[in-house]
Design an enzyme around this catalytic site. Structure first.
Site, PDB file in Angstrom:
ATOM      1  N   GLU A  87     -14.407  -0.319   6.416  1.00 40.89           N
ATOM      2  CA  GLU A  87     -14.288   0.862   6.026  1.00 40.89           C
ATOM      3  C   GLU A  87     -15.664   1.093   5.075  1.00 40.89           C
ATOM      4  O   GLU A  87     -16.003   0.080   4.426  1.00 40.89           O
ATOM      5  CB  GLU A  87     -13.104   0.733   4.979  1.00 40.89           C
ATOM      6  CG  GLU A  87     -12.659   2.355   4.186  1.00 40.89           C
ATOM      7  CD  GLU A  87     -11.639   2.307   3.499  1.00 40.89           C
ATOM      8  OE1 GLU A  87     -10.451   1.769   3.966  1.00 40.89           O
ATOM      9  OE2 GLU A  87     -11.603   2.553   2.200  1.00 40.89           O
ATOM     10  N   TYR A 120       0.945  -1.340  -0.002  1.00 43.51           N
ATOM     11  CA  TYR A 120       0.126   0.097  -0.018  1.00 43.51           C
ATOM     12  C   TYR A 120       0.882   1.113   0.092  1.00 43.51           C
ATOM     13  O   TYR A 120       0.541   2.233  -0.603  1.00 43.51           O
ATOM     14  CB  TYR A 120      -0.904  -0.102   1.276  1.00 43.51           C
ATOM     15  CG  TYR A 120      -1.770   1.222   1.167  1.00 43.51           C
ATOM     16  CD1 TYR A 120      -2.539   1.752   0.324  1.00 43.51           C
ATOM     17  CD2 TYR A 120      -1.843   1.991   2.566  1.00 43.51           C
ATOM     18  CE1 TYR A 120      -3.362   2.769   0.555  1.00 43.51           C
ATOM     19  CE2 TYR A 120      -2.639   3.200   2.613  1.00 43.51           C
ATOM     20  CZ  TYR A 120      -3.387   3.458   1.425  1.00 43.51           C
ATOM     21  OH  TYR A 120      -4.270   4.760   1.591  1.00 43.51           O
TER      22      TYR A 120
HETATM   23  C1  3EB Z   1      -8.013   6.429   5.631  1.00 46.57           C
HETATM   24  O1  3EB Z   1      -8.800   7.096   6.101  1.00 46.57           O
HETATM   25  C2  3EB Z   1      -8.510   5.204   5.283  1.00 46.57           C
HETATM   26  O2  3EB Z   1      -5.593   5.270  -0.261  1.00 46.57           O
HETATM   27  O3  3EB Z   1      -7.293   5.928  -1.747  1.00 46.57           O
HETATM   28  C3  3EB Z   1      -9.532   5.516   2.540  1.00 46.57           C
HETATM   29  C4  3EB Z   1      -9.952   6.134   1.273  1.00 46.57           C
HETATM   30  C5  3EB Z   1      -8.499   5.139   2.655  1.00 46.57           C
HETATM   31  C6  3EB Z   1      -8.999   6.011   0.329  1.00 46.57           C
HETATM   32  C7  3EB Z   1      -6.742   5.514  -0.470  1.00 46.57           C
HETATM   33  C8  3EB Z   1      -7.229   5.030   1.668  1.00 46.57           C
HETATM   34  C9  3EB Z   1      -7.616   5.536   0.743  1.00 46.57           C
HETATM   35  O4  3EB Z   1      -6.916   6.750   5.350  1.00 46.57           O
HETATM   36  C10 3EB Z   1      -7.950   4.409   4.122  1.00 46.57           C
END
Ligand code: 3EB
Length: 329
Positions: free
Chosen positions: A322, A150
């Site tokens: 999520e 990631y």
């Molecule tokens: C966060 O708030 C949770 O990497 O595109 C949420 C939405 C999250 C999009 C992305 C990651 C992404 O960080 C993770």
């Protein structure tokens, strides 16, 4: 004219989630379909070949196959630019691309190239403004030579966005781990930009500190486009830290509080009284979480809201769920 007479906004996309049984009826106007995402399934045989389709590496919970169908108010034409397959209506473009993870090529380079291809698609089709991105990355928490996949993904996306956007805010997005199969990116683009919306309870993701990786995740918490609200993947994060580790009900309550804060900050609290306008995608680390989550989601968004539960891997190991949302009046 009475103020509550609603006329469909021709600029807005329509979203339907469907199981395999419901899909055929939703294809009654195939020339209006911008694109279809399949969960737990490849391209269905009944799908006309011109309709863009991508198989996401996540599985629906409670169904064998699940479909996410984006349609336009006006007819579409298929568009292909390089490795990006898509369709364009008068107002909107949908596009999708599978990541070509050739051994020996760094993931950040693959991601940067995929986003460069997406921006080339947008330039050539005339849809210069990205409205919403979905990123599904297989083995998202896996280690790749000392750096989590990631985090490598974020490095590549950051590079591509820096080259493309210069100053502009990144659009709304989801970034979730897939269970098996190719990593994919799909998106919606338009001719005019969405207005970015942040969450006052959270540090903006693009300002996350270095502890979450060498480059921050490039996304806004939400985007307002022509009265429609695209809310990014939202989790139990306050400031930049995960809250309620190992506690599903705690994470659920915090996630709903974050969704409420984004909706309020977008000036869209009235939307919560319009259940039919909502589409929610709920990402679960464990499919068994579904029954523990459903009541609270129904209570907040209404029984008539569309809800698609997906089994995937959330991008922080301590996050259990999520939730993303789309609202169109
Ligand atoms: C966060 O708030 C949770 O990497 O595109 C949420 C939405 C999250 C999009 C992305 C990651 C992404 O960080 C993770």
């Amino acid at each position: 004219m009475p103020s509550n007479t609603s006329r469909p906004n021709l600029l807005l996309p329509q979203l339907r989630y469907a199981d395999a049984a419901a899909l055929p009826a939703l294809l009654s106007q195939p020339d209006h379909v911008l694109g279809i995402v399949g969960y737990g399934t490849g391209r269905p045989a009944i799908l006309p070949a011109v309709i863009p389709f991508i198989q996401a590496p996540l599985h629906p919970v409670g169904e064998v196959r699940g479909f996410e169908i984006w349609s336009a108010a006006t007819p579409v034409r298929p568009c292909r630019v390089g490795a990006v397959q898509g369709a364009c209506s008068e107002a909107l473009a949908f596009g999708c691309i599978s990541l070509d993870e050739t051994p020996g090529v760094a993931l950040e380079d693959v991601v940067e190239q995929a986003y460069a291809a997406i921006f080339e698609f947008m330039a050539q089709t005339g849809f210069a403004e990205s409205i919403r991105f979905w990123n599904y990355l297989t083995a998202i928490l896996g280690d790749d030579q000392g750096l989590e996949r990631y985090r490598r993904f974020n490095v590549g996306r950051h590079r591509a966005f820096l080259a493309h956007f210069q100053q502009a805010m990144p659009p709304a997005a989801s970034g979730v781990g897939g269970l098996e199969g190719d990593s994919v990116i799909y998106f919606l683009a338009a001719r005019t930009a969405a207005q970015p919306v942040e969450n006052p309870r959270q540090v903006s993701a693009y300002d996350y500190p270095l502890q979450y990786g060498p480059r921050s995740p490039s996304f806004s918490r939400a985007g307002l486009y022509e009265g429609a609200l695209f809310i990014s993947g939202t989790a139990s994060i306050v400031g930049h830290e995960t809250r309620h580790c190992g506690n599903l009900q705690g994470q659920l309550a915090e996630t709903l509080e974050n969704l409420r804060a984004v909706i309020t900050n977008a000036g869209q609290t009235a939307a919560l009284a319009d259940a039919q306008g909502w589409g929610l995608k709920i990402y679960l680390r464990d499919p068994l979480f579904r029954m523990q989550i459903e009541p609270a989601l129904e209570a907040m968004f209404g029984a008539e809201s569309q809800r698609l539960y997906l089994h995937g891997e959330i991008c922080r190991p301590d996050l259990l769920i999520e939730i993303e949302a789309f609202y169109a009046p």
